[in-house]
Design a protein around this motif. Structure first.
Motif, PDB file in Angstrom:
ATOM      1  N   ARG A  80      38.191   6.004   1.561  1.00 25.94           N
ATOM      2  CA  ARG A  80      37.328   5.661   2.770  1.00 25.94           C
ATOM      3  C   ARG A  80      35.895   5.303   2.240  1.00 25.94           C
ATOM      4  O   ARG A  80      35.308   4.439   2.672  1.00 25.94           O
ATOM      5  CB  ARG A  80      37.436   6.851   3.949  1.00 25.94           C
ATOM      6  CG  ARG A  80      36.667   6.552   5.006  1.00 25.94           C
ATOM      7  CD  ARG A  80      36.540   7.662   6.107  1.00 25.94           C
ATOM      8  NE  ARG A  80      35.633   6.994   7.202  1.00 25.94           N
ATOM      9  CZ  ARG A  80      35.970   7.487   8.516  1.00 25.94           C
ATOM     10  NH1 ARG A  80      36.943   8.304   8.672  1.00 25.94           N
ATOM     11  NH2 ARG A  80      34.993   6.922   9.445  1.00 25.94           N
ATOM     12  N   GLU A  81      35.400   6.015   1.503  1.00 25.06           N
ATOM     13  CA  GLU A  81      34.112   5.783   0.742  1.00 25.06           C
ATOM     14  C   GLU A  81      34.074   4.633   0.129  1.00 25.06           C
ATOM     15  O   GLU A  81      33.153   3.687   0.303  1.00 25.06           O
ATOM     16  CB  GLU A  81      33.774   7.031  -0.134  1.00 25.06           C
ATOM     17  CG  GLU A  81      33.318   8.445   0.647  1.00 25.06           C
ATOM     18  CD  GLU A  81      33.232   9.504  -0.540  1.00 25.06           C
ATOM     19  OE1 GLU A  81      33.196   9.279  -1.639  1.00 25.06           O
ATOM     20  OE2 GLU A  81      33.303  10.470   0.077  1.00 25.06           O
ATOM     21  N   TYR A  82      34.921   4.213  -0.486  1.00 25.15           N
ATOM     22  CA  TYR A  82      35.197   3.052  -1.437  1.00 25.15           C
ATOM     23  C   TYR A  82      35.207   1.897  -0.236  1.00 25.15           C
ATOM     24  O   TYR A  82      34.192   0.993  -0.610  1.00 25.15           O
ATOM     25  CB  TYR A  82      36.782   2.741  -1.951  1.00 25.15           C
ATOM     26  CG  TYR A  82      36.839   1.533  -2.680  1.00 25.15           C
ATOM     27  CD1 TYR A  82      36.149   1.302  -3.968  1.00 25.15           C
ATOM     28  CD2 TYR A  82      37.733   0.727  -2.184  1.00 25.15           C
ATOM     29  CE1 TYR A  82      36.531   0.053  -4.522  1.00 25.15           C
ATOM     30  CE2 TYR A  82      38.038  -0.576  -2.759  1.00 25.15           C
ATOM     31  CZ  TYR A  82      37.479  -0.945  -3.973  1.00 25.15           C
ATOM     32  OH  TYR A  82      37.919  -1.999  -4.729  1.00 25.15           O
ATOM     33  N   PHE A  83      35.768   1.615   0.938  1.00 24.47           N
ATOM     34  CA  PHE A  83      35.807   0.728   1.683  1.00 24.47           C
ATOM     35  C   PHE A  83      34.735   0.972   2.533  1.00 24.47           C
ATOM     36  O   PHE A  83      33.876  -0.152   3.226  1.00 24.47           O
ATOM     37  CB  PHE A  83      37.067   0.746   2.652  1.00 24.47           C
ATOM     38  CG  PHE A  83      38.123   0.159   1.997  1.00 24.47           C
ATOM     39  CD1 PHE A  83      38.119  -1.207   1.418  1.00 24.47           C
ATOM     40  CD2 PHE A  83      39.115   0.896   1.965  1.00 24.47           C
ATOM     41  CE1 PHE A  83      39.400  -1.626   0.973  1.00 24.47           C
ATOM     42  CE2 PHE A  83      40.357   0.400   0.912  1.00 24.47           C
ATOM     43  CZ  PHE A  83      40.384  -0.994   0.844  1.00 24.47           C
ATOM     44  N   ASP A  84      33.994   1.899   2.706  1.00 25.09           N
ATOM     45  CA  ASP A  84      32.968   2.106   3.713  1.00 25.09           C
ATOM     46  C   ASP A  84      31.448   1.405   2.865  1.00 25.09           C
ATOM     47  O   ASP A  84      30.810   0.968   3.550  1.00 25.09           O
ATOM     48  CB  ASP A  84      32.414   3.610   4.050  1.00 25.09           C
ATOM     49  CG  ASP A  84      32.980   4.236   4.969  1.00 25.09           C
ATOM     50  OD1 ASP A  84      33.806   3.461   5.819  1.00 25.09           O
ATOM     51  OD2 ASP A  84      33.067   5.581   5.046  1.00 25.09           O
ATOM     52  N   ARG A  85      31.538   1.330   1.574  1.00 25.86           N
ATOM     53  CA  ARG A  85      30.742   0.824   0.812  1.00 25.86           C
ATOM     54  C   ARG A  85      30.590  -0.836   1.047  1.00 25.86           C
ATOM     55  O   ARG A  85      29.500  -1.305   1.055  1.00 25.86           O
ATOM     56  CB  ARG A  85      30.838   1.036  -0.710  1.00 25.86           C
ATOM     57  CG  ARG A  85      29.761   0.522  -1.466  1.00 25.86           C
ATOM     58  CD  ARG A  85      30.286   0.700  -2.991  1.00 25.86           C
ATOM     59  NE  ARG A  85      31.591   0.362  -3.191  1.00 25.86           N
ATOM     60  CZ  ARG A  85      32.015   0.243  -4.502  1.00 25.86           C
ATOM     61  NH1 ARG A  85      31.272   0.064  -5.632  1.00 25.86           N
ATOM     62  NH2 ARG A  85      33.268  -0.151  -4.641  1.00 25.86           N
ATOM     63  N   PHE A  86      31.868  -1.202   1.117  1.00 20.38           N
ATOM     64  CA  PHE A  86      31.980  -2.750   1.300  1.00 20.38           C
ATOM     65  C   PHE A  86      31.376  -3.057   2.959  1.00 20.38           C
ATOM     66  O   PHE A  86      30.716  -4.036   3.371  1.00 20.38           O
ATOM     67  CB  PHE A  86      33.303  -3.224   1.186  1.00 20.38           C
ATOM     68  CG  PHE A  86      33.582  -3.468  -0.232  1.00 20.38           C
ATOM     69  CD1 PHE A  86      33.227  -4.400  -1.160  1.00 20.38           C
ATOM     70  CD2 PHE A  86      34.635  -2.382  -0.527  1.00 20.38           C
ATOM     71  CE1 PHE A  86      33.707  -4.142  -2.407  1.00 20.38           C
ATOM     72  CE2 PHE A  86      35.008  -2.536  -1.809  1.00 20.38           C
ATOM     73  CZ  PHE A  86      34.636  -3.393  -2.841  1.00 20.38           C
ATOM     74  N   TRP A  87      31.830  -2.115   3.889  1.00 21.75           N
ATOM     75  CA  TRP A  87      31.394  -2.173   5.231  1.00 21.75           C
ATOM     76  C   TRP A  87      29.970  -2.143   5.393  1.00 21.75           C
ATOM     77  O   TRP A  87      29.335  -3.080   6.133  1.00 21.75           O
ATOM     78  CB  TRP A  87      32.067  -1.200   6.042  1.00 21.75           C
ATOM     79  CG  TRP A  87      31.835  -1.255   7.472  1.00 21.75           C
ATOM     80  CD1 TRP A  87      31.046  -0.437   8.198  1.00 21.75           C
ATOM     81  CD2 TRP A  87      32.292  -2.373   8.479  1.00 21.75           C
ATOM     82  NE1 TRP A  87      31.134  -0.807   9.385  1.00 21.75           N
ATOM     83  CE2 TRP A  87      31.750  -2.143   9.550  1.00 21.75           C
ATOM     84  CE3 TRP A  87      32.886  -3.712   8.217  1.00 21.75           C
ATOM     85  CZ2 TRP A  87      32.059  -2.877  10.824  1.00 21.75           C
ATOM     86  CZ3 TRP A  87      32.881  -4.315   9.440  1.00 21.75           C
ATOM     87  CH2 TRP A  87      32.483  -4.142  10.552  1.00 21.75           C
ATOM     88  N   SER A  88      29.441  -1.249   4.781  1.00 20.18           N
ATOM     89  CA  SER A  88      27.749  -1.065   4.820  1.00 20.18           C
ATOM     90  C   SER A  88      27.332  -2.231   4.208  1.00 20.18           C
ATOM     91  O   SER A  88      26.239  -2.951   4.607  1.00 20.18           O
ATOM     92  CB  SER A  88      27.358   0.279   3.828  1.00 20.18           C
ATOM     93  OG  SER A  88      25.949   0.433   4.071  1.00 20.18           O
TER      94      SER A  88
END
Length: 107
Positions: A80-88
């Motif tokens: 989730r943190e990995y994908f949240d970084r892209f989303w941010s």
């Protein structure tokens, strides 16, 4: 010990393991129940569960002679943190683009 996003993504790269996760999302299940719901053998389900457990995506508990598995929400944190970084980053880029377009249209 926290697992890495790469480990989680590798574990979820297999369709059978994703199916197991989807079944476990409904609640804890024993290996035999999972095997009955999937088109693979009980030993194969056990092997997939081992990979998911090593990736910290599932946790195991014993009830007598049966082993039950359930989704480990903490194990999903790394991916989730990995994908949240892209989303941010995507949202930041969108905001910058919107600001640029707004400035161009008022000039």
């Amino acid at each position: 010990m926290s697992t890495s996003a790469a480990t989680v993504l590798d574990a979820l790269g297999d369709g059978h393991r994703r199916s197991i996760m989807e079944h476990l999302a409904e609640g804890p299940l024993a290996v035999g129940v999972l095997a009955d719901r999937l088109p693979i053998s009980r030993p194969a389900v056990s092997q997939h569960l081992r990979v998911l457990k090593e990736a910290e995506l599932v946790v195991e508990s014993a009830a007598g002679t049966r082993r039950f598995y359930r989704v480990n929400p903490a194990g999903l944190a790394a991916v989730r943190e990995y994908f949240d970084r892209f989303w941010s980053t995507t949202l930041d880029n969108f905001a910058a683009l919107a600001e640029t377009e707004s400035t161009r249209s008022t000039s």
